[in-house]
Design a protein around this motif. Structure first.
Motif, PDB file in Angstrom:
ATOM      1  N   ASP A 161      44.416  -4.653  49.241  1.00 42.23           N
ATOM      2  CA  ASP A 161      45.142  -3.984  48.159  1.00 42.23           C
ATOM      3  C   ASP A 161      46.471  -4.685  47.900  1.00 42.23           C
ATOM      4  OD1 ASP A 161      43.655  -1.203  47.641  1.00 42.23           O
ATOM      5  OD2 ASP A 161      43.642  -1.582  49.785  1.00 42.23           O
ATOM      6  N   LEU A 162      47.171  -4.996  48.976  1.00 45.20           N
ATOM      7  CA  LEU A 162      48.438  -5.711  48.856  1.00 45.20           C
ATOM      8  C   LEU A 162      48.225  -7.067  48.182  1.00 45.20           C
ATOM      9  CD1 LEU A 162      51.234  -6.096  51.473  1.00 45.20           C
ATOM     10  CD2 LEU A 162      50.089  -8.142  50.667  1.00 45.20           C
ATOM     11  N   SER A 163      47.183  -7.782  48.580  1.00 49.44           N
ATOM     12  CA  SER A 163      46.906  -9.098  48.002  1.00 49.44           C
ATOM     13  C   SER A 163      46.604  -8.997  46.514  1.00 49.44           C
ATOM     14  CB  SER A 163      45.736  -9.758  48.733  1.00 49.44           C
ATOM     15  OG  SER A 163      46.042  -9.950  50.092  1.00 49.44           O
ATOM     16  N   LEU A 164      45.843  -7.979  46.110  1.00 49.90           N
ATOM     17  CA  LEU A 164      45.535  -7.804  44.693  1.00 49.90           C
ATOM     18  C   LEU A 164      46.803  -7.541  43.887  1.00 49.90           C
ATOM     19  CD1 LEU A 164      42.274  -5.666  44.936  1.00 49.90           C
ATOM     20  CD2 LEU A 164      42.455  -8.021  44.086  1.00 49.90           C
ATOM     21  N   ALA A 165      47.747  -6.793  44.465  1.00 46.87           N
ATOM     22  CA  ALA A 165      49.022  -6.554  43.782  1.00 46.87           C
ATOM     23  C   ALA A 165      49.804  -7.858  43.645  1.00 46.87           C
ATOM     24  CB  ALA A 165      49.837  -5.512  44.537  1.00 46.87           C
ATOM     25  N   MET A 166      49.806  -8.670  44.683  1.00 48.03           N
ATOM     26  CA  MET A 166      50.470  -9.975  44.610  1.00 48.03           C
ATOM     27  C   MET A 166      49.787 -10.881  43.579  1.00 48.03           C
ATOM     28  SD  MET A 166      51.302 -10.948  48.562  1.00 48.03           S
ATOM     29  CE  MET A 166      52.791 -10.368  49.367  1.00 48.03           C
ATOM     30  N   ILE A 167      48.463 -10.845  43.553  1.00 49.59           N
ATOM     31  CA  ILE A 167      47.705 -11.656  42.601  1.00 49.59           C
ATOM     32  C   ILE A 167      48.044 -11.242  41.176  1.00 49.59           C
ATOM     33  CG2 ILE A 167      45.351 -12.013  41.703  1.00 49.59           C
ATOM     34  CD1 ILE A 167      44.485 -11.904  44.740  1.00 49.59           C
ATOM     35  N   SER A 168      48.171  -9.938  40.953  1.00 47.70           N
ATOM     36  CA  SER A 168      48.571  -9.461  39.629  1.00 47.70           C
ATOM     37  C   SER A 168      49.933 -10.011  39.240  1.00 47.70           C
ATOM     38  CB  SER A 168      48.603  -7.928  39.623  1.00 47.70           C
ATOM     39  OG  SER A 168      49.018  -7.437  38.368  1.00 47.70           O
ATOM     40  N   GLU A 169      50.848 -10.057  40.197  1.00 43.07           N
ATOM     41  CA  GLU A 169      52.182 -10.589  39.924  1.00 43.07           C
ATOM     42  C   GLU A 169      52.146 -12.093  39.659  1.00 43.07           C
ATOM     43  OE1 GLU A 169      55.407 -11.133  43.113  1.00 43.07           O
ATOM     44  OE2 GLU A 169      56.147  -9.426  41.961  1.00 43.07           O
ATOM     45  N   ASP A 170      51.297 -12.807  40.408  1.00 44.07           N
ATOM     46  CA  ASP A 170      51.248 -14.268  40.299  1.00 44.07           C
ATOM     47  C   ASP A 170      50.438 -14.762  39.104  1.00 44.07           C
ATOM     48  OD1 ASP A 170      52.708 -14.276  42.624  1.00 44.07           O
ATOM     49  OD2 ASP A 170      51.059 -14.903  43.915  1.00 44.07           O
ATOM     50  N   TYR A 171      49.301 -14.095  38.867  1.00 41.21           N
ATOM     51  CA  TYR A 171      48.340 -14.626  37.880  1.00 41.21           C
ATOM     52  C   TYR A 171      48.045 -13.683  36.726  1.00 41.21           C
ATOM     53  CZ  TYR A 171      47.427 -17.833  41.747  1.00 41.21           C
ATOM     54  OH  TYR A 171      47.556 -18.756  42.761  1.00 41.21           O
ATOM     55  N   GLY A 172      48.564 -12.466  36.789  1.00 36.80           N
ATOM     56  CA  GLY A 172      48.332 -11.509  35.718  1.00 36.80           C
ATOM     57  C   GLY A 172      47.252 -10.498  36.050  1.00 36.80           C
ATOM     58  N   GLU A 173      47.258  -9.411  35.259  1.00 35.04           N
ATOM     59  CA  GLU A 173      46.357  -8.294  35.507  1.00 35.04           C
ATOM     60  C   GLU A 173      44.892  -8.667  35.343  1.00 35.04           C
ATOM     61  OE1 GLU A 173      46.748  -4.596  36.098  1.00 35.04           O
ATOM     62  OE2 GLU A 173      48.220  -5.729  37.223  1.00 35.04           O
ATOM     63  N   GLU A 174      44.583  -9.516  34.374  1.00 37.40           N
ATOM     64  CA  GLU A 174      43.183  -9.828  34.115  1.00 37.40           C
ATOM     65  C   GLU A 174      42.541 -10.534  35.307  1.00 37.40           C
ATOM     66  OE1 GLU A 174      39.512  -9.908  32.422  1.00 37.40           O
ATOM     67  OE2 GLU A 174      41.283  -8.731  31.896  1.00 37.40           O
ATOM     68  N   ILE A 175      43.249 -11.496  35.881  1.00 33.98           N
ATOM     69  CA  ILE A 175      42.693 -12.196  37.044  1.00 33.98           C
ATOM     70  C   ILE A 175      42.622 -11.254  38.248  1.00 33.98           C
ATOM     71  CG2 ILE A 175      43.247 -13.973  38.775  1.00 33.98           C
ATOM     72  CD1 ILE A 175      43.898 -15.845  36.516  1.00 33.98           C
ATOM     73  N   ALA A 176      43.587 -10.363  38.381  1.00 35.50           N
ATOM     74  CA  ALA A 176      43.522  -9.381  39.472  1.00 35.50           C
ATOM     75  C   ALA A 176      42.298  -8.494  39.306  1.00 35.50           C
ATOM     76  CB  ALA A 176      44.799  -8.542  39.500  1.00 35.50           C
ATOM     77  N   ARG A 177      42.018  -8.071  38.075  1.00 35.24           N
ATOM     78  CA  ARG A 177      40.836  -7.241  37.824  1.00 35.24           C
ATOM     79  C   ARG A 177      39.551  -8.016  38.118  1.00 35.24           C
ATOM     80  NH1 ARG A 177      43.893  -4.748  33.625  1.00 35.24           N
ATOM     81  NH2 ARG A 177      43.424  -6.461  32.216  1.00 35.24           N
ATOM     82  N   LYS A 178      39.503  -9.265  37.684  1.00 33.16           N
ATOM     83  CA  LYS A 178      38.316 -10.087  37.938  1.00 33.16           C
ATOM     84  C   LYS A 178      38.113 -10.296  39.439  1.00 33.16           C
ATOM     85  CE  LYS A 178      38.174 -12.815  33.657  1.00 33.16           C
ATOM     86  NZ  LYS A 178      38.294 -14.195  33.100  1.00 33.16           N
ATOM     87  N   THR A 179      39.210 -10.503  40.135  1.00 34.14           N
ATOM     88  CA  THR A 179      39.126 -10.703  41.590  1.00 34.14           C
ATOM     89  C   THR A 179      38.577  -9.458  42.277  1.00 34.14           C
ATOM     90  OG1 THR A 179      40.988 -12.258  41.544  1.00 34.14           O
ATOM     91  CG2 THR A 179      40.453 -11.243  43.663  1.00 34.14           C
ATOM     92  N   ALA A 180      39.101  -8.291  41.901  1.00 28.19           N
ATOM     93  CA  ALA A 180      38.623  -7.044  42.493  1.00 28.19           C
ATOM     94  C   ALA A 180      37.144  -6.837  42.182  1.00 28.19           C
ATOM     95  CB  ALA A 180      39.445  -5.867  41.965  1.00 28.19           C
ATOM     96  N   ARG A 181      36.752  -7.158  40.957  1.00 31.04           N
ATOM     97  CA  ARG A 181      35.352  -6.994  40.576  1.00 31.04           C
ATOM     98  C   ARG A 181      34.454  -7.926  41.374  1.00 31.04           C
ATOM     99  NH1 ARG A 181      36.324  -6.658  35.501  1.00 31.04           N
ATOM    100  NH2 ARG A 181      36.017  -8.842  34.948  1.00 31.04           N
ATOM    101  N   GLN A 182      34.910  -9.159  41.567  1.00 32.38           N
ATOM    102  CA  GLN A 182      34.135 -10.128  42.346  1.00 32.38           C
ATOM    103  C   GLN A 182      33.985  -9.672  43.803  1.00 32.38           C
ATOM    104  OE1 GLN A 182      32.487 -12.755  41.426  1.00 32.38           O
ATOM    105  NE2 GLN A 182      31.954 -13.547  43.436  1.00 32.38           N
TER     106      GLN A 182
END
Length: 312
Positions: A161-182
């Motif tokens: 969960d923490l990593s997804l929040a960092m990913i959202s900050e680094d790469y944006g919400e769309e990539i965070a959503r795609k990552t979670a979906r993957q």
């Protein structure tokens, strides 16, 4: 560059979870994964499971922008290691974003990085943490906490969960959503959500009703009647009710209320959203109905939990 600091008897998922999340995100961002494991002693580092990861020296952390510190059975010894503490402090002085997973917060606290800051850790170690580090503003009911460039997360899987929040900050919400979906994960569990999911309180959340419960949690505003749930499960209402109780240990209506209360509590504590709006969004409809559910679950109405969260 992401670096994950490990040590003998670290918890494997504390390291592997963030590594997997950042790998997927970096690939979606059209880049090659730039992640490494590092340790005070280079070479194979044995986790508490016996599985080893190959670690580079901390001297190879020159271009690291994010340091993630694992937790696990070996964290107490790691927190007594002068070289480990010195390294973590040096990374903080460089302005590196630093995070801990699970009991890795003990290393950050021992290094003095959490003094005066908000933080969280695994629920089993909260009493020990509070007694040992009274200068830290521990928030034991959080999935993860961010205070400036210092991030801490709760037990084990919360590191993702923490990593997804960092990913959202680094790469944006769309990539965070795609990552979670993957990764087949929720995109975001609120940082104000309890470490315990209501799904986990049910007797058999991994049984045949697990997909139904996950769907219900994502559709709380819908009228989740027994008839609706049984139709979704492809069963008659009577058979569904009996089978559900036998497998989960509770009735369908009580299970739905648990899920609604869990999500409503997170929204009440972590936002200024009107109580009426929270009740509507989580399927309670009537704020009074939600208030009664909160008192049954927590012994307090929503407004009291919100005031306590703000005071904390």
């Amino acid at each position: 560059m992401i670096a994950v600091l490990i040590f003998p008897d670290f918890q494997l998922l504390d390291a592997a979870g963030p590594i997997a999340a950042f790998e997927v995100a970096m690939r979606y961002a059209a880049g090659e994964p730039a992640i490494r494991t590092i340790a005070i002693q280079t070479g194979p580092v044995r986790s508490s499971s016996g599985v080893e990861l190959l670690a580079r020296s901390t001297r190879a952390a020159g271009n690291v922008t994010t340091l993630i510190v694992a937790g696990g059975q070996g964290v107490d010894e790691a927190a007594r290691c002068a070289r480990t503490l010195s390294f973590v402090r040096s990374m903080a002085r460089r302005g590196v974003r630093i995070a801990s997973v699970c009991s890795g917060a003990f290393i950050l606290a021992e290094a003095g990085l959490l003094d005066g800051r908000r933080a969280t850790t695994h629920w089993q170690r909260t009493r020990q943490f509070i007694a040992t580090y009274p200068k830290v503003k521990l928030e034991p009911d959080q999935i993860f906490v961010r205070d400036g460039d210092i991030w801490t997360s709760a037990g084990i899987s919360a590191g993702i969960d923490l990593s997804l929040a960092m990913i959202s900050e680094d790469y944006g919400e769309e990539i965070a959503r795609k990552t979670a979906r993957q990764l087949v994960l929720y995109h975001r569990r609120s940082g104000g959500q309890s470490q315990f999911s209501s799904l986990l309180e049910l007797k058999a959340p991994t049984g045949r009703f697990a997909p139904l419960l996950a769907w219900a949690r994502e559709n709380l505003a819908a009228p989740l009647t027994v008839e609706t749930l049984s139709e979704r499960a492809g069963m008659s209402t009577r058979h569904f009710s009996r089978a559900f109780i036998a497998e989960t240990g509770t009735t369908p209506s009580k299970a739905v209320e648990k899920l609604r209360v869990e999500v409503a509590k997170a929204r009440v504590q972590s936002s200024a959203e009107a109580i009426e709006r929270v009740a509507e969004a989580t399927g309670f409809r009537d704020p009074e109905r939600m208030r009664r559910a909160f008192i049954r679950a927590f012994g307090q109405p929503p407004q009291s939990l919100r005031r306590a969260a703000r005071a904390g």
